[in-house]
Design an enzyme around this catalytic site. Structure first.
Site, PDB file in Angstrom:
ATOM      1  N   ALA A 218       1.566   2.203   7.547  1.00  0.00           N
ATOM      2  CA  ALA A 218       1.820   3.550   8.035  1.00  0.00           C
ATOM      3  C   ALA A 218       0.511   4.234   8.445  1.00  0.00           C
ATOM      4  O   ALA A 218       0.519   5.332   8.960  1.00  0.00           O
ATOM      5  CB  ALA A 218       2.539   4.374   6.975  1.00  0.00           C
TER       6      ALA A 218
ATOM      7  N   ASN B 155       0.821  -1.192   0.000  1.00  0.00           N
ATOM      8  CA  ASN B 155       0.000   0.000   0.000  1.00  0.00           C
ATOM      9  C   ASN B 155       0.864   1.254   0.000  1.00  0.00           C
ATOM     10  O   ASN B 155       0.924   1.977  -0.988  1.00  0.00           O
ATOM     11  CB  ASN B 155      -0.950  -0.022   1.195  1.00  0.00           C
ATOM     12  CG  ASN B 155      -1.883   1.177   1.208  1.00  0.00           C
ATOM     13  OD1 ASN B 155      -1.909   1.965   0.268  1.00  0.00           O
ATOM     14  ND2 ASN B 155      -2.648   1.320   2.267  1.00  0.00           N
ATOM     15  N   ASP B 156       1.591   1.459   1.083  1.00  0.00           N
ATOM     16  CA  ASP B 156       2.353   2.699   1.206  1.00  0.00           C
ATOM     17  C   ASP B 156       3.374   2.878   0.082  1.00  0.00           C
ATOM     18  O   ASP B 156       3.594   3.995  -0.384  1.00  0.00           O
ATOM     19  CB  ASP B 156       3.073   2.728   2.561  1.00  0.00           C
ATOM     20  CG  ASP B 156       2.078   2.648   3.714  1.00  0.00           C
ATOM     21  OD1 ASP B 156       0.960   3.167   3.538  1.00  0.00           O
ATOM     22  OD2 ASP B 156       2.408   2.073   4.749  1.00  0.00           O
ATOM     23  N   VAL B 157       3.967   1.783  -0.375  1.00  0.00           N
ATOM     24  CA  VAL B 157       5.029   1.904  -1.376  1.00  0.00           C
ATOM     25  C   VAL B 157       4.502   2.226  -2.771  1.00  0.00           C
ATOM     26  O   VAL B 157       5.279   2.444  -3.693  1.00  0.00           O
ATOM     27  CB  VAL B 157       5.906   0.633  -1.457  1.00  0.00           C
ATOM     28  CG1 VAL B 157       6.618   0.395  -0.148  1.00  0.00           C
ATOM     29  CG2 VAL B 157       5.106  -0.568  -1.890  1.00  0.00           C
TER      30      VAL B 157
END
Lengths: 465, 126
Positions: free
Chosen positions: A432, A391-393
């Protein structure tokens, strides 16, 4: 001739020399996948020699206790290391690092107790340094372990006045350190160690789970420095060499890891204090918004009729133990003539290179693993990106919205591909804790469910298409 | 006499002066940087784990403490230190070896059954 005694001392020193060379060769061996395993074994041999010499070099009491302690360590350590799942590797490294820091602190305290504090001032400085750093490394690693193991929340833990509390604890440590130097008191040293343990906890709490790898790396180099300082206290060159090598390499690795996240180390360690408001804002915006989702059959068909598919694996893939299934999917697609590649973010998984290890476990060929920059140049010509548990990446907020806590982190630009498929368990935000705009983009399709199940269904769908 | 003996153990490793120790320290910093800067990204995790094992050399000091311990306090401290340091050494090397094993053989060692067994008790799917 007094050669007898000289020979023993010289022999021991030569053995230590061999051990240092082994340590250096071990690290050097890790420069290539081919020599890495051999390098690690050489390191173990060096360690065996160094430890063996302690029994030769001087009188040894409490042999039974030593043997029992080592035996317990071996009996507990080997199964723990053997049985841990590859996905849990980061927290395992944290745990083994923490015990090393703890051992350093204990050894230095014991030495101080033994001499009743009457050692040269510069040795007291080394002792104090090793005890503080060892204790911080120990408790910081425990928190890192707890966050990654999800024993406690992975989110940054902040409370009002936290910085004041941390500063007070820090000042307390400095004050007690000065007191130890002044009055050479064992109890004061112990209390100082206790405060350092507290400080390690306080230091790690406000750091989010996603940033923990950097913290583990930092604590790893801390332990190295504590060991090096212990080497001065014990007048032991093996400790200085081993500890310093780790301190230097750990520092470098920590810097590389923060660079991979596009953030400064300061930002990672203390960023939570500033981003609390932004984090809450993001959470509040996470009300129900429409997303497009589809079943595995539709998506399987879409994949089978693309010409180029890029898979972005994330920690979710690892958690679901789906690395073998994703390989099956890639094989099935290749049989249909689809070009398949994996885009690996530097911090995919939970440590740099973690995802490479997991995919290597599933026999994915190296050539298919594209590093972030290479993948980004290929994405505009990609038909479908399949994001599995990441997700965050891939969150464009890191690139486009300066207010986001992850702003500045390099990402895989999956939004530049023709269509994006997110495989997720739910709409829960990533590690995160940040919402992803891309979920609501018209070209995005969500495939909800356990990554392994969904991938298996996709394999069937692709084969049938 | 006992103090002298333990001093012998503690100081017996190397009879070097402070300067000699500092020299080793400084050189090790440079070697550490030099050797490490060539490691490719995909090996960063094994590297972290491998260096983690190397600082397990603290076991040497821990054994020295326990080997010279003559009071219960020192025995307890030394015992705990040896135990923790052993965990560091053994765990560090074994974990690193397991990771590196994956890069080497292309044989299907498939640890999947064992994994799914333990994974079943802690279901990721909710």
């Amino acid at each position: 001739m007094t050669l007898g005694t000289i020979d023993l001392a010289t022999g021991v020193n030569i053995a230590y020399l061999v051990a240092f060379v082994c340590f250096i060769l071990a690290l050097k061996g890790l420069s290539s996948p081919k020599s890495a395993r051999r390098g690690n074994i050489i390191g173990a041999v060096g360690m065996f020699i160094a430890v063996g010499m302690t029994f030769v070099d001087g009188p040894v009491h409490n042999v039974a206790l030593i043997v029992i302690a080592i035996a317990i360590g071996v009996v507990v350590g080997i199964p723990a290391a053997r049985l841990v799942k590859m996905t849990a590797m980061p927290q395992m490294v944290a745990a083994f690092n923490g015990v090393g820091g703890g051992a350093a602190a204990l050894a230095d305290i014991a030495d101080f107790v033994h001499h009743g504090g009457t050692i040269a001032t510069w040795l007291q400085v080394c002792t104090i340094f090793a005890v503080i750093v060892g204790c911080v490394s120990f408790s910081g690693s425990v928190i890192a372990f707890a966050k990654l193991q999800e024993v406690m929340t992975g989110r940054p833990i902040t409370y009002p006045g936290q910085q004041v509390v941390n500063a007070l604890v820090g000042l307390g440590i400095v004050g007690l350190a000065a007191a130890v130097l002044g009055i050479s008191s064992v109890p004061v040293l112990s209390v100082m160690g206790g405060l350092a343990v507290l400080f390690g906890v306080a230091f790690a709490l406000p750091i989010g789970g996603a940033d923990m790898p950097v913290v583990i790396s930092l604590l790893n180099s801390f332990t190295g420095l504590a060991v090096a300082a212990t080497g001065f206290v014990f007048d032991s060159i093996p400790l200085i060499v081993g500890g310093t090598l780790v301190g230097a390499s750990g520092t470098l690795l920590t810097r590389m890891m923060s660079q991979a996240m596009g953030r400064s180390l300061t930002n990672i360690l203390f960023g939570a204090f500033g981003s609390v408001v932004a984090g809450e804002g993001g959470g509040a915006a996470g009300e129900q918004r429409p997303v497009k989702s589809a079943g595995p059959e539709d998506i399987g068909t879409l994949l089978a009729y693309s010409s180029k598919v890029v898979i972005v694996p994330g920690y979710g893939l690892a958690v679901a133990q789906a690395q073998h299934t994703v390989k099956e999917l890639a094989d099935a697609l290749e049989k249909k003539g689809v070009e398949v590649a994996y885009a690996i973010h530097p911090v995919a998984g939970r440590m740099p290179g973690h995802m490479n290890v997991l995919l290597a476990e599933a026999d994915v060929p190296y050539e298919q693993l594209k590093e972030m920059e290479e993948a980004n140049s290929e994405l505009p010509s990609t038909d479908v990106v399949l994001v599995v548990g990441a997700n965050d990446v891939v969150n464009p907020a890191a690139r486009d919205s300066p207010g986001s806590p992850i702003y500045g982190m390099p990402i895989i630009d999956v939004d530049r591909a023709a269509s994006v498929i997110f495989m997720k368990r739910s709409m829960r935000p990533g590690f995160a804790g940040i919402d992803n705009e891309l979920f609501y983009d018209p070209k995005t399709t969500m495939l909800f469910g356990d990554a392994k199940d969904s991938l298996a269904k996709l394999v069937t769908a692709v084969k049938a298409a | 006499m006992t103090g002298g003996m333990v001093m012998g153990v503690l100081g017996g490793t190397v009879k070097g002066g402070v300067l000699e120790l500092l020299t080793v320290f400084i050189l090790s910093i440079f070697v550490g940087f030099e050797v490490i800067s060539r490691v490719p990204t995909l090996l960063h995790t094994p590297l972290m784990s491998g260096t983690n094992a190397v600082h397990g050399v603290i076991l040497v000091a821990s054994i020295v403490v326990l080997a010279g311990a003559q009071t219960t306090t020192l025995q307890v401290l030394g015992f705990a230190a040896v135990l923790l340091a052993t965990l560091n050494v053994v765990g560090g090397f074994v974990v690193t070896d397991r990771m590196l094993e994956m890069f080497k053989s292309k044989k299907k060692a498939a640890p999947a059954p064992a994994d799914s067994g333990s994974g079943g008790s802690k279901p990721a799917a909710s």
